[in-house]
Design a protein around this motif. Structure first.
Motif, PDB file in Angstrom:
ATOM      1  N   THR A 184      65.586  51.643  15.100  1.00 18.23           N
ATOM      2  CA  THR A 184      65.701  50.257  14.635  1.00 18.23           C
ATOM      3  C   THR A 184      67.039  49.656  15.037  1.00 18.23           C
ATOM      4  OG1 THR A 184      64.252  50.705  12.742  1.00 18.23           O
ATOM      5  CG2 THR A 184      65.658  48.754  12.603  1.00 18.23           C
ATOM      6  N   ASP A 195      57.344  49.487  13.288  1.00 22.35           N
ATOM      7  CA  ASP A 195      57.563  50.741  12.568  1.00 22.35           C
ATOM      8  C   ASP A 195      56.509  51.771  12.947  1.00 22.35           C
ATOM      9  OD1 ASP A 195      59.040  52.276  10.556  1.00 22.35           O
ATOM     10  OD2 ASP A 195      57.186  52.162   9.388  1.00 22.35           O
ATOM     11  N   ARG A 250      57.577  53.207  16.277  1.00 22.91           N
ATOM     12  CA  ARG A 250      58.710  54.123  16.182  1.00 22.91           C
ATOM     13  C   ARG A 250      58.308  55.468  15.593  1.00 22.91           C
ATOM     14  NH1 ARG A 250      61.823  48.927  13.914  1.00 22.91           N
ATOM     15  NH2 ARG A 250      62.562  48.098  15.898  1.00 22.91           N
TER      16      ARG A 250
END
Length: 228
Positions: free
Chosen positions: A84, A59, A62
């Motif tokens: 994702t 995460d 990203r």
């Protein structure tokens, strides 16, 4: 060669980058159309952000990737959700600039070359499909071994993954360098295994203290660094 006879290479960030089409499609949700260079820049910025968190939090990668591409805060969650859904171990399809020439120069300079990568069991196929390299003779650059974490059951920074390559190639850790684009998985892992770790950091993003380890900004300069 300064005692180094063998070079092991990471794949992500060294030889392959995330598919431009996959990443651009997710970021396009925010109305931004990043260039190929912006996408390349974003990968290394996101990798450094992950290193700074001392882990492999996808995460963090990203969110940092989106921020580097200029995604506004109000679109961050939606873009990261698209990442994702679409970003997998099979997403690494874009040949990194200088990848083929970098391997070919190492071979021409007399270094033995192998691959060690955290992957999902398909890294050898991805490298061949991308036209980068294969084990032994073939149409692309010949390397001696391709070690895929999903196949051998050990992931960087676990030093055991490097041992598979060293054993198969019949070389010692002390005569081997490892080039990777992460401080935590690649540099820390190679150091634990007794290899000479070199951090591929083309934009100078490394969060570690200066002098902690060696850095390289261009793959085609690796042979020069190993001689210096």
């Amino acid at each position: 060669m300064g005692g180094i006879t063998t070079v092991l290479l990471d794949v992500g960030g060294i030889l392959l980058l995330p598919s431009a089409d996959v990443m651009r499609a997710a970021i396009g949700h925010s109305g931004i159309e990043p260039t190929d260079e912006q996408l390349r820049r974003a990968h290394y910025a996101a990798t450094a952000a992950t290193d700074a968190k001392t882990g492999t939090d996808e995460d963090v990668y990203r969110r940092a990737f989106a921020a580097s591409c200029g995604v506004p805060a109000e679109f961050e969650a939606a873009v990261c959700e698209l990442f994702t859904q679409s970003f997998t171990g099979h997403t690494w399809q874009r040949v990194a600039p200088g990848a083929k020439a970098g391997i070919e120069r190492l071979l021409a300079e007399g270094f033995r070359v192998g691959i060690v990568s955290n992957s999902v069991g398909t890294v050898a196929r991805m490298l061949a499909t991308a036209g980068v390299c294969q084990v032994g003779a073939g149409p692309y650059a010949p390397v001696e071994v391709i070690i895929d974490s999903a196949i051998v059951g050990a992931r960087k920074p676990d030093p055991r993954i490097f041992g598979f390559a060293l054993t198969e190639m019949g070389v010692d850790a002390s005569e081997t360098a490892y080039l990777g684009d992460t401080a935590r998985a690649d540099v820390d892992g190679a150091r634990l295994a007794g290899l000479r770790p070199i951090h591929f950091d083309p934009y100078g993003d490394c969060p570690d203290l200066a002098g902690d380890h060696e850095h390289l900004d261009r793959f085609d300069r690796l042979a020069d660094l190993l001689r210096s």
